[in-house]
Motif scaffolding. Sequence first.
Motif, PDB file in Angstrom:
ATOM      1  N   TRP A   1       5.663  65.368  17.150  1.00 30.85           N
ATOM      2  CA  TRP A   1       5.971  66.044  15.813  1.00 30.85           C
ATOM      3  C   TRP A   1       6.358  64.892  14.785  1.00 30.85           C
ATOM      4  O   TRP A   1       6.560  65.046  13.567  1.00 30.85           O
ATOM      5  CB  TRP A   1       6.921  67.052  15.883  1.00 30.85           C
ATOM      6  CG  TRP A   1       8.124  66.886  16.464  1.00 30.85           C
ATOM      7  CD1 TRP A   1       8.487  67.185  18.062  1.00 30.85           C
ATOM      8  CD2 TRP A   1       9.366  66.011  16.531  1.00 30.85           C
ATOM      9  NE1 TRP A   1       9.581  66.820  18.534  1.00 30.85           N
ATOM     10  CE2 TRP A   1      10.158  66.199  17.475  1.00 30.85           C
ATOM     11  CE3 TRP A   1       9.795  65.522  15.180  1.00 30.85           C
ATOM     12  CZ2 TRP A   1      11.407  65.641  17.571  1.00 30.85           C
ATOM     13  CZ3 TRP A   1      11.029  64.709  15.110  1.00 30.85           C
ATOM     14  CH2 TRP A   1      11.802  64.782  16.444  1.00 30.85           C
ATOM     15  N   GLY A   2       6.903  63.478  15.279  1.00 30.87           N
ATOM     16  CA  GLY A   2       7.259  62.401  14.615  1.00 30.87           C
ATOM     17  C   GLY A   2       8.345  61.714  15.281  1.00 30.87           C
ATOM     18  O   GLY A   2       7.999  61.472  16.425  1.00 30.87           O
ATOM     19  N   THR A   3       9.357  61.352  14.874  1.00 35.64           N
ATOM     20  CA  THR A   3      10.326  60.479  15.443  1.00 35.64           C
ATOM     21  C   THR A   3      11.763  60.874  15.367  1.00 35.64           C
ATOM     22  O   THR A   3      12.195  61.752  14.510  1.00 35.64           O
ATOM     23  CB  THR A   3      10.468  58.951  14.796  1.00 35.64           C
ATOM     24  OG1 THR A   3      10.824  59.155  13.631  1.00 35.64           O
ATOM     25  CG2 THR A   3       8.914  58.208  14.948  1.00 35.64           C
ATOM     26  N   LEU A   4      12.446  60.674  16.357  1.00 38.00           N
ATOM     27  CA  LEU A   4      13.982  61.025  16.532  1.00 38.00           C
ATOM     28  C   LEU A   4      14.769  59.344  16.491  1.00 38.00           C
ATOM     29  O   LEU A   4      14.097  58.575  17.274  1.00 38.00           O
ATOM     30  CB  LEU A   4      14.119  61.585  17.638  1.00 38.00           C
ATOM     31  CG  LEU A   4      15.732  61.603  18.138  1.00 38.00           C
ATOM     32  CD1 LEU A   4      16.600  62.862  16.894  1.00 38.00           C
ATOM     33  CD2 LEU A   4      15.753  62.413  19.523  1.00 38.00           C
TER      34      LEU A   4
ATOM     35  N   GLY B   1      27.277  51.367   5.470  1.00 34.37           N
ATOM     36  CA  GLY B   1      28.188  51.594   6.280  1.00 34.37           C
ATOM     37  C   GLY B   1      27.992  53.171   7.051  1.00 34.37           C
ATOM     38  O   GLY B   1      28.724  53.595   8.047  1.00 34.37           O
ATOM     39  N   ASN B   2      26.854  53.731   6.595  1.00 43.21           N
ATOM     40  CA  ASN B   2      26.403  55.231   7.037  1.00 43.21           C
ATOM     41  C   ASN B   2      25.594  55.121   8.302  1.00 43.21           C
ATOM     42  O   ASN B   2      25.091  54.345   8.585  1.00 43.21           O
ATOM     43  CB  ASN B   2      25.456  55.736   5.990  1.00 43.21           C
ATOM     44  CG  ASN B   2      25.196  57.125   6.010  1.00 43.21           C
ATOM     45  OD1 ASN B   2      25.962  57.867   6.613  1.00 43.21           O
ATOM     46  ND2 ASN B   2      24.225  57.727   5.356  1.00 43.21           N
ATOM     47  N   SER B   3      25.745  56.128   9.131  1.00 43.50           N
ATOM     48  CA  SER B   3      25.222  56.269  10.521  1.00 43.50           C
ATOM     49  C   SER B   3      24.786  57.787  10.449  1.00 43.50           C
ATOM     50  O   SER B   3      25.161  58.504   9.847  1.00 43.50           O
ATOM     51  CB  SER B   3      26.252  55.984  11.647  1.00 43.50           C
ATOM     52  OG  SER B   3      26.666  54.685  11.348  1.00 43.50           O
ATOM     53  N   GLY B   4      23.755  58.157  11.130  1.00 43.58           N
ATOM     54  CA  GLY B   4      23.156  59.209  11.390  1.00 43.58           C
ATOM     55  C   GLY B   4      22.311  59.616  12.368  1.00 43.58           C
ATOM     56  O   GLY B   4      21.766  58.410  13.090  1.00 43.58           O
ATOM     57  N   ILE B   5      21.598  60.682  12.515  1.00 47.80           N
ATOM     58  CA  ILE B   5      20.626  61.008  13.228  1.00 47.80           C
ATOM     59  C   ILE B   5      19.369  61.592  12.560  1.00 47.80           C
ATOM     60  O   ILE B   5      19.482  62.450  11.655  1.00 47.80           O
ATOM     61  CB  ILE B   5      20.945  62.256  14.233  1.00 47.80           C
ATOM     62  CG1 ILE B   5      22.088  61.697  15.162  1.00 47.80           C
ATOM     63  CG2 ILE B   5      19.630  62.698  15.182  1.00 47.80           C
ATOM     64  CD1 ILE B   5      22.631  63.155  16.056  1.00 47.80           C
ATOM     65  N   VAL B   6      18.372  61.203  12.538  1.00 50.88           N
ATOM     66  CA  VAL B   6      17.201  61.280  11.792  1.00 50.88           C
ATOM     67  C   VAL B   6      15.843  61.965  12.369  1.00 50.88           C
ATOM     68  O   VAL B   6      15.485  61.077  13.614  1.00 50.88           O
ATOM     69  CB  VAL B   6      16.687  60.214  11.096  1.00 50.88           C
ATOM     70  CG1 VAL B   6      15.491  60.711   9.978  1.00 50.88           C
ATOM     71  CG2 VAL B   6      17.754  59.655  10.131  1.00 50.88           C
ATOM     72  N   LEU B   7      15.409  63.225  11.919  1.00 52.43           N
ATOM     73  CA  LEU B   7      14.113  63.725  12.693  1.00 52.43           C
ATOM     74  C   LEU B   7      13.291  63.244  11.416  1.00 52.43           C
ATOM     75  O   LEU B   7      13.437  63.779  10.377  1.00 52.43           O
ATOM     76  CB  LEU B   7      14.208  65.071  12.987  1.00 52.43           C
ATOM     77  CG  LEU B   7      15.052  65.481  14.117  1.00 52.43           C
ATOM     78  CD1 LEU B   7      16.485  65.506  13.977  1.00 52.43           C
ATOM     79  CD2 LEU B   7      14.437  67.076  14.514  1.00 52.43           C
TER      80      LEU B   7
END
Length: 147
Positions: free
Chosen positions: A126-129, A138-144
């Motif tokens: 379906w894409g990338t994680l 300075g931002n961090s996160g989890i992206v689908l």
Amino acid sequence: MLNLDTGTVCLEGLSLSPTLTLEAFRWEFPRERIAGAWPVKTGYTWYYLKETLYPQDDLVSLELCFTPEGRLMSLELHPSTMKGEPGWSEEAGQQRKALCDRWLNSYCGVSMPPAEFHTSQLDYPWGTLSTYYDPRSGNSGIVLGYL
């Protein structure tokens, strides 16, 4: 709940999936659960939510990005475990990225590969994680990221 087989984020009574359109989101998603919206002049539209994905976890901030054509392009998650973490610094950003990696491992059983250029990524049908740390913001996160 995050279903990595389908790239779907299941919320109480609703699902955010790679097939979700902007029109369907506006029609189906309760307005009182939307924390904010940003229609960018380029045609992209961002929506901001705060939801509980897992009963044993606190709120997760979600950022949905729809393309000008109305397709869900990406869904970004910011786990609540990042609240109260140190401010901006290289080390603090890397710590927040590591928290995202641990969150995925705890709730989804996913082990992210070592980071390249501050980003770890896994490919799915379906894409990338990915998990990231942006040294500029300075931002961090989890992206689908959806195909």
